[in-house]
Enzyme design. Sequence first.
Site, PDB file in Angstrom:
ATOM      1  CB  SER A  37      40.058  43.142  46.346  1.00 28.88           C
ATOM      2  OG  SER A  37      38.771  42.714  46.665  1.00 28.88           O
ATOM      3  N   GLY A  43      38.681  53.025  41.951  1.00 26.92           N
ATOM      4  CA  GLY A  43      38.862  53.408  43.201  1.00 26.92           C
ATOM      5  C   GLY A  43      37.439  53.120  43.806  1.00 26.92           C
ATOM      6  CD  GLU A 108      36.407  55.320  38.025  1.00 28.88           C
ATOM      7  OE1 GLU A 108      35.538  54.497  38.032  1.00 28.88           O
ATOM      8  OE2 GLU A 108      37.567  55.054  38.631  1.00 28.88           O
ATOM      9  CG  HIS A 224      36.005  47.265  31.565  1.00 25.72           C
ATOM     10  ND1 HIS A 224      36.502  48.129  30.890  1.00 25.72           N
ATOM     11  CD2 HIS A 224      35.759  47.997  33.124  1.00 25.72           C
ATOM     12  CE1 HIS A 224      37.020  49.228  31.445  1.00 25.72           C
ATOM     13  NE2 HIS A 224      36.534  48.905  32.699  1.00 25.72           N
ATOM     14  NE  ARG A 266      32.887  49.524  33.999  1.00 26.06           N
ATOM     15  CZ  ARG A 266      33.390  49.409  35.118  1.00 26.06           C
ATOM     16  NH1 ARG A 266      32.956  48.410  35.796  1.00 26.06           N
ATOM     17  NH2 ARG A 266      34.444  50.101  35.734  1.00 26.06           N
ATOM     18  CG  HIS A 321      34.773  44.298  34.776  1.00 30.64           C
ATOM     19  ND1 HIS A 321      36.315  44.109  35.004  1.00 30.64           N
ATOM     20  CD2 HIS A 321      34.569  45.394  35.366  1.00 30.64           C
ATOM     21  CE1 HIS A 321      36.534  44.975  36.076  1.00 30.64           C
ATOM     22  NE2 HIS A 321      35.694  45.823  36.165  1.00 30.64           N
ATOM     23  NE  ARG A 356      31.033  47.369  38.807  1.00 34.13           N
ATOM     24  CZ  ARG A 356      32.410  47.433  38.473  1.00 34.13           C
ATOM     25  NH1 ARG A 356      32.889  47.771  39.791  1.00 34.13           N
ATOM     26  NH2 ARG A 356      33.285  47.638  37.662  1.00 34.13           N
TER      27      ARG A 356
HETATM   28  C1  LIG Z   1      40.710  44.595  37.119  1.00 33.04           C
HETATM   29  C2  LIG Z   1      40.015  45.149  37.920  1.00 33.04           C
HETATM   30  C3  LIG Z   1      39.605  46.366  38.233  1.00 33.04           C
HETATM   31  C4  LIG Z   1      38.698  46.714  39.141  1.00 33.04           C
HETATM   32  N1  LIG Z   1      38.583  48.162  39.259  1.00 33.04           N
HETATM   33  C5  LIG Z   1      37.560  48.455  40.259  1.00 33.04           C
HETATM   34  C6  LIG Z   1      37.513  49.654  40.572  1.00 33.04           C
HETATM   35  O1  LIG Z   1      38.392  50.678  40.330  1.00 33.04           O
HETATM   36  N2  LIG Z   1      36.657  50.319  41.615  1.00 33.04           N
HETATM   37  C7  LIG Z   1      35.760  49.312  42.138  1.00 33.04           C
HETATM   38  O2  LIG Z   1      34.677  49.588  42.779  1.00 33.04           O
HETATM   39  N3  LIG Z   1      35.797  47.867  41.620  1.00 33.04           N
HETATM   40  C8  LIG Z   1      36.534  47.595  40.769  1.00 33.04           C
HETATM   41  N4  LIG Z   1      36.752  46.498  40.432  1.00 33.04           N
HETATM   42  C9  LIG Z   1      35.584  45.563  41.265  1.00 33.04           C
HETATM   43  C10 LIG Z   1      36.301  45.056  42.223  1.00 33.04           C
HETATM   44  O3  LIG Z   1      37.549  44.950  42.345  1.00 33.04           O
HETATM   45  C11 LIG Z   1      35.430  43.957  42.962  1.00 33.04           C
HETATM   46  O4  LIG Z   1      33.968  43.722  42.600  1.00 33.04           O
HETATM   47  C12 LIG Z   1      35.827  43.519  44.512  1.00 33.04           C
HETATM   48  O5  LIG Z   1      37.138  43.864  44.476  1.00 33.04           O
HETATM   49  C13 LIG Z   1      35.171  42.501  44.959  1.00 33.04           C
HETATM   50  O6  LIG Z   1      35.904  42.495  46.418  1.00 33.04           O
HETATM   51  P1  LIG Z   1      35.337  40.839  46.987  1.00 33.04           P
HETATM   52  O7  LIG Z   1      36.226  41.068  48.219  1.00 33.04           O
HETATM   53  O8  LIG Z   1      33.973  40.688  47.112  1.00 33.04           O
HETATM   54  O9  LIG Z   1      35.854  39.644  45.989  1.00 33.04           O
HETATM   55  P2  LIG Z   1      37.680  39.344  45.573  1.00 33.04           P
HETATM   56  O10 LIG Z   1      38.324  40.743  45.750  1.00 33.04           O
HETATM   57  O11 LIG Z   1      37.444  38.751  44.354  1.00 33.04           O
HETATM   58  O12 LIG Z   1      37.990  38.379  46.748  1.00 33.04           O
HETATM   59  C14 LIG Z   1      37.393  36.975  46.872  1.00 33.04           C
HETATM   60  C15 LIG Z   1      38.435  36.340  47.619  1.00 33.04           C
HETATM   61  O13 LIG Z   1      37.812  34.975  47.996  1.00 33.04           O
HETATM   62  C16 LIG Z   1      38.729  34.018  47.699  1.00 33.04           C
HETATM   63  N5  LIG Z   1      37.899  32.639  47.684  1.00 33.04           N
HETATM   64  C17 LIG Z   1      36.983  32.415  46.733  1.00 33.04           C
HETATM   65  N6  LIG Z   1      36.251  30.989  47.105  1.00 33.04           N
HETATM   66  C18 LIG Z   1      36.952  30.588  48.141  1.00 33.04           C
HETATM   67  C19 LIG Z   1      36.877  29.682  49.067  1.00 33.04           C
HETATM   68  N7  LIG Z   1      35.949  28.383  48.810  1.00 33.04           N
HETATM   69  N8  LIG Z   1      37.621  29.483  50.173  1.00 33.04           N
HETATM   70  C20 LIG Z   1      38.302  30.618  50.551  1.00 33.04           C
HETATM   71  N9  LIG Z   1      38.454  31.734  49.958  1.00 33.04           N
HETATM   72  C21 LIG Z   1      37.945  31.653  48.551  1.00 33.04           C
HETATM   73  C22 LIG Z   1      39.452  34.230  46.342  1.00 33.04           C
HETATM   74  O14 LIG Z   1      40.544  33.614  46.484  1.00 33.04           O
HETATM   75  C23 LIG Z   1      39.544  35.894  46.656  1.00 33.04           C
HETATM   76  O15 LIG Z   1      40.871  35.986  47.319  1.00 33.04           O
HETATM   77  C24 LIG Z   1      37.619  45.834  39.397  1.00 33.04           C
HETATM   78  C25 LIG Z   1      37.727  44.514  39.099  1.00 33.04           C
HETATM   79  C26 LIG Z   1      38.926  43.966  38.431  1.00 33.04           C
HETATM   80  C27 LIG Z   1      38.941  42.609  38.065  1.00 33.04           C
END
Ligand SMILES: Cc1cc2nc3c(=O)[nH]c(=O)nc-3n(C[C@H](O)[C@H](O)[C@H](O)COP(=O)(O)OP(=O)(O)OC[C@H]3O[C@@H](n4cnc5c(N)ncnc54)[C@H](O)[C@@H]3O)c2cc1C
Length: 477
Positions: A37, A43, A108, A224, A266, A321, A356
């Site tokens: 995230s 965005g 996008e 990606h 993509r 990605h 996606r």
């Molecule tokens: C470079 C990049 C750019 C992106 N750009 C976009 C964008 O512009 N728009 C969009 O919609 N999506 C984008 N994405 C995808 C999007 O960012 C992710 O799909 C989304 O942020 C995932 O959020 P999340 O909260 O599910 O996981 P994450 O943000 O990955 O958070 C997971 C958290 O869980 C924690 N965790 C894992 N295991 C454990 C455990 N056992 N105990 C405790 N904590 C744990 C991790 O440390 C992490 O902090 C992008 C991804 C990347 C990598």
Amino acid sequence: MIVVGAGAAGLYTALVAAREGAQVTLVARSPLAESASYWAQGGIAAALAEDDSVELHMEDTLTAGRAAARESAARVLCEDSPARVHDLESLGVRFDADRRGALALGLEGGHSRRRVVHAGGSATGRRITRDLSALAAQHERVQVLEGTSASSLWVHDGRCIGVLAQDEQAGARPLVARGTVLATGGAAALWRRTSNPRGATGVGMTLAHAAGANLADIEFMQFHPTALVHDDDRFDGFLVTEAVRGEGGTLITDGGERFVDELAPRDEVALAVQAELRAGRTVFLDMRAIDIGRFPNIVSALREAGIDPAREPVPVAPAAHYTMGGVATSLEGRSSLPGLYAVGECSCTGLHGANRLASNSLAECFVFGHRAALAALDEPEIARAAPPPEPGPSPVPPPATRDALWRCAGLRRTRQGLEQLLGDPFPLARLIARSALAREESRGAHQRSDHPVTNSGCDRMHLIVDTAGGASWELWR
Ligand SMILES: Cc1cc2nc3c(=O)[nH]c(=O)nc-3n(C[C@H](O)[C@H](O)[C@H](O)COP(=O)(O)OP(=O)(O)OC[C@H]3O[C@@H](n4cnc5c(N)ncnc54)[C@H](O)[C@@H]3O)c2cc1C
């Protein structure tokens, strides 16, 4: 309620539940910069423009999903995303505005309208996670356990009743709650070349599967097309967002030729880039003719890596990605194990199908995080707790597993390669291989050289991996 993971999905789920009166324990393993995230550069997709609608956003989502997306999940996302953007604004997130003060909407790849909301240009993820984590830290009903990992789920009488958490300092810590929400992020870092932080190894899937919950669609890994190619590991895989192409950035070969529609979905762009690389050409993203001032953190990261995008094209190649599959859930985030929920990238509602649509994933974190938070409030009280579980297996894959996934379950797959992967020591790699072998067709992010055609009989069919590791088909509407 317990929420595991403090990325966009976990933080928002925790805040919504707390706002509704729940006591929330947020188990947060790592510093902010280690969540996907934090790195989100594009965005949040939301049909907010006058010329846009829920129907158009749905159409783009379903088209990108290659007839495999779950229509009901796409409807929920497209209907609710604008309300989540407004809710984030009311929580204090400041999105970029145009000159008239209205939300500025970006274009996008795969989107037929301008509908991507940003905060701080390409620093959207950083802004949102910073703002939400400050709110969670201050909230009287949210207890944040920093530096703590969930190492296994606590199951009693066929119900998830909490987690065994491991505190870096205090050791094992059993936690009980009516509802446990996994928000642990995706699995793209299981592949050698990735745009994701190293911790994105499918932890939630491993925990949930070990506890008796089903997984779905784990064969679909989105690559990606434009991740930086660099000799230094610190920079290699750095993602250059789709928004750069949305603003006019072009993909060219070392001969200066364009070879693909840069705004195609993509999977198409990634395969076209891969084909050029296989033919021995180098591929560059040319940003020289666009306003690079709109992408400050990309420009500064590239300059740090020794590349000036204002003067020279940027060498790029595909990288793993985004994980379309995950813990199989209902539209309220319920897994097949009572008491256990999953939201964000570790979950699979079927929303993304085989591919996606850009910027639908942050929207998913907020839309389904909200729904799961409300649903989990209604879970029954835990009457009595059984002895806590033992810690589960390490979520860190050996380096050889990352190489094997890149080689055997990359952009193009074969039966032979996937069968090799069935012998991998890392359990989740074996499950991915099993699922990919069962899908005998090519669709979106799953391309098989030995089954190059899409089988329309598999439209809207999702592959469920059960606790015994068997893969079976389910139709999700
Ligand atoms: C470079 C990049 C750019 C992106 N750009 C976009 C964008 O512009 N728009 C969009 O919609 N999506 C984008 N994405 C995808 C999007 O960012 C992710 O799909 C989304 O942020 C995932 O959020 P999340 O909260 O599910 O996981 P994450 O943000 O990955 O958070 C997971 C958290 O869980 C924690 N965790 C894992 N295991 C454990 C455990 N056992 N105990 C405790 N904590 C744990 C991790 O440390 C992490 O902090 C992008 C991804 C990347 C990598």
